[in-house]
Design a protein around this motif. Structure first.
Motif: not given
Length: 350
Positions: A144-163
Motif C-alpha cells: 500500500w502506498r500509505r505504508t511505504m514510509p514505514i518501509t523507508g523508516l525500516g531501511l533507515v533502522f536496518l542501516f543504522s543497526f548494521a552501522t
C-alpha cells in the motif's frame, strides 16, 4: 612494441572505442567483491602513489573525453533526437516508476527473509532472529502506498543497526539504501523536501555509492584476485593491476555522470544497469538479490524525462567538477580509513 604496452593499449582502445564504456566494463566491474571474496576493511589500502600512476592518468583522460563529448552532443539536434527517442522507449517505465520500485524492493526484502541471517546485503551477517521477520514486514508495507514510509523508516533502522555492528566505514558502501528510504518516505507522504524530487534524492545517493565503491577497487585490488584467477577472461588480456584501475575509472566516471546533464546521466544509467544485469549471469542469485534495488533505481533514472538547458560551458566545466569529485572521494576514503583504523599519523601522502 613491448608486451606491457600492448596490454595497456588493449584496454585503452576498448575504453575509447566504446565511447560509453561498455566494452571495457566486464561483469567483474560491478560484482560486489565483498559478497564473493575474503576482505579486510581494516587492512592497509594500496598507497596513493600506486593508484595515481601513468595508466590511471591515461584512463582518466579518456573518461573525461567521453564525458565532455556527451555534454557537447547533448546541446545539438542529435542530442535532442536521442532524448526524444529515450522518452518514447522508456515511457512505460516512467509511468510505473513507483510501482517498479515497490515491486523490486518487495522482492529484495522477501529474498532476504528467505535467505535469513542477513542485514540488507549478503556480507552483513546477523544472528538476530527477528531481523528477517522485520524485513518480511517491511516488504508487506510496500503493498500500500500509505505504508511505504514505514518501509523507508525500516531501511533507515536496518542501516543504522548494521552501522553499529560493522562500523561506519563499511556501511559507507551503501548510502543507496538511505536514498531509497528517502524516496519511499517522500513518495508515500507526497513530500518534496527542499523542493528536491524524491527521484533526485535517490539518484544522488546512487552516484555516491558507486563513486565510493570505485575507490575501493583502487585501494584493495587484491580483494578481486580470486575472481580474476577463476575468470581470467575478464581482464581482456590486460594485467590484473591495469584491469582494476580501468574498472575503477569506468565505475567512477559512470557514477559521476549520474549527477550531470540529462542525456549524460540517462545514458550512464542505462550502461550501469546493463552491466549490473550482465553480472547476474556470471555471479548468480546472490548478485541478483543484492543489486536488484540499484538496478531498478538506474532504470528510473534512465526513464526520467526532466530536461534542463545544456550549454557548452557545462562540457568545459566537466573536468573541473570531475577532478574535484575524484579528489574529494580519494581524500575521504584514505583519510577516513587512516583516522578510523590507523590513527591520523597513517594518513597517506603523495
Amino acid at each position: 612494441m613491448p608486451r606491457s604496452k600492448n596490454k595497456r593499449l588493449s584496454v585503452v582502445g576498448a575504453f575509447g572505442l566504446s565511447g560509453l564504456f561498455t566494452l571495457a566494463a566486464p561483469n567483474a566491474a560491478q560484482a560486489h567483491v565483498k559478497w564473493f571474496c575474503a576482505y579486510d576493511v581494516a587492512g592497509q589500502p594500496q598507497g596513493l602513489e600506486q593508484v595515481l600512476c601513468v595508466d590511471f592518468e591515461w584512463l582518466t583522460a579518456l573518461a573525461l573525453a567521453c564525458l565532455m563529448f556527451g555534454c557537447l552532443a547533448e546541446g545539438t539536434p542529435l542530442g535532442g533526437a536521442l532524448l526524444n527517442a529515450l522518452d518514447r522507449v522508456t515511457a512505460r517505465i516512467r509511468t510505473d516508476t513507483e510501482l517498479l520500485v515497490r515491486a523490486t524492493l518487495g522482492f529484495f526484502l522477501v529474498s532476504l527473509w528467505e535467505l535469513g541471517g542477513i542485514i540488507l546485503t549478503p556480507e552483513l551477517k546477523t544472528d538476530v532472529a527477528w531481523i528477517p521477520w522485520l524485513q518480511l514486514a517491511m516488504a508487506a508495507c510496500l503493498i500500500w502506498r500509505r505504508t511505504m514510509p514505514i518501509t523507508g523508516l525500516g531501511l533507515v533502522f536496518l542501516f543504522s543497526f548494521a552501522t553499529a555492528q560493522y562500523g561506519l566505514f563499511h556501511l559507507a558502501d551503501y548510502p543507496i539504501f538511505l536514498g531509497i528510504a528517502a524516496y519511499l518516505i517522500a513518495q508515500g507522504l507526497g513530500l518534496k523536501p527542499f523542493d528536491i524530487r524524491p527521484l533526485d534524492l535517490v539518484r544522488w545517493t546512487a552516484a555516491i555509492t558507486l563513486m565510493w565503491a570505485s575507490i575501493e577497487k583502487w585501494a584493495y585490488p587484491d580483494w578481486t584476485a580470486p575472481l580474476i584467477a577463476a575468470k581470467p577472461q575478464m581482464t581482456m588480456g590486460a594485467t590484473p593491476e591495469l584491469f582494476m584501475q580501468a574498472a575503477g575509472v569506468i565505475e567512477f566516471t559512470l557514477a559521476f555522470a549520474l549527477i550531470w546533464t540529462p542525456l549524460v546521466r540517462r545514458t550512464s544509467a542505462i550502461i550501469l544497469a546493463a552491466i549490473f544485469v550482465s553480472a547476474i549471469f556470471e555471479f548468480g542469485k546472490v548478485d541478483a538479490i543484492g543489486h536488484s534495488g540499484i538496478i531498478v533505481v538506474l532504470l528510473a533514472i534512465a526513464a526520467d524525462d526532466v530536461r534542463v538547458p545544456v550549454r557548452a560551458r557545462q562540457a568545459l566545466l566537466a573536468p573541473a567538477y570531475y577532478g574535484a569529485a575524484l579528489a574529494a572521494f580519494l581524500f575521504l576514503y584514505y583519510v577516513g580509513h587512516a583516522a578510523l583504523f590507523g590513527g591520523l599519523s597513517e594518513i597517506p601522502v603523495i
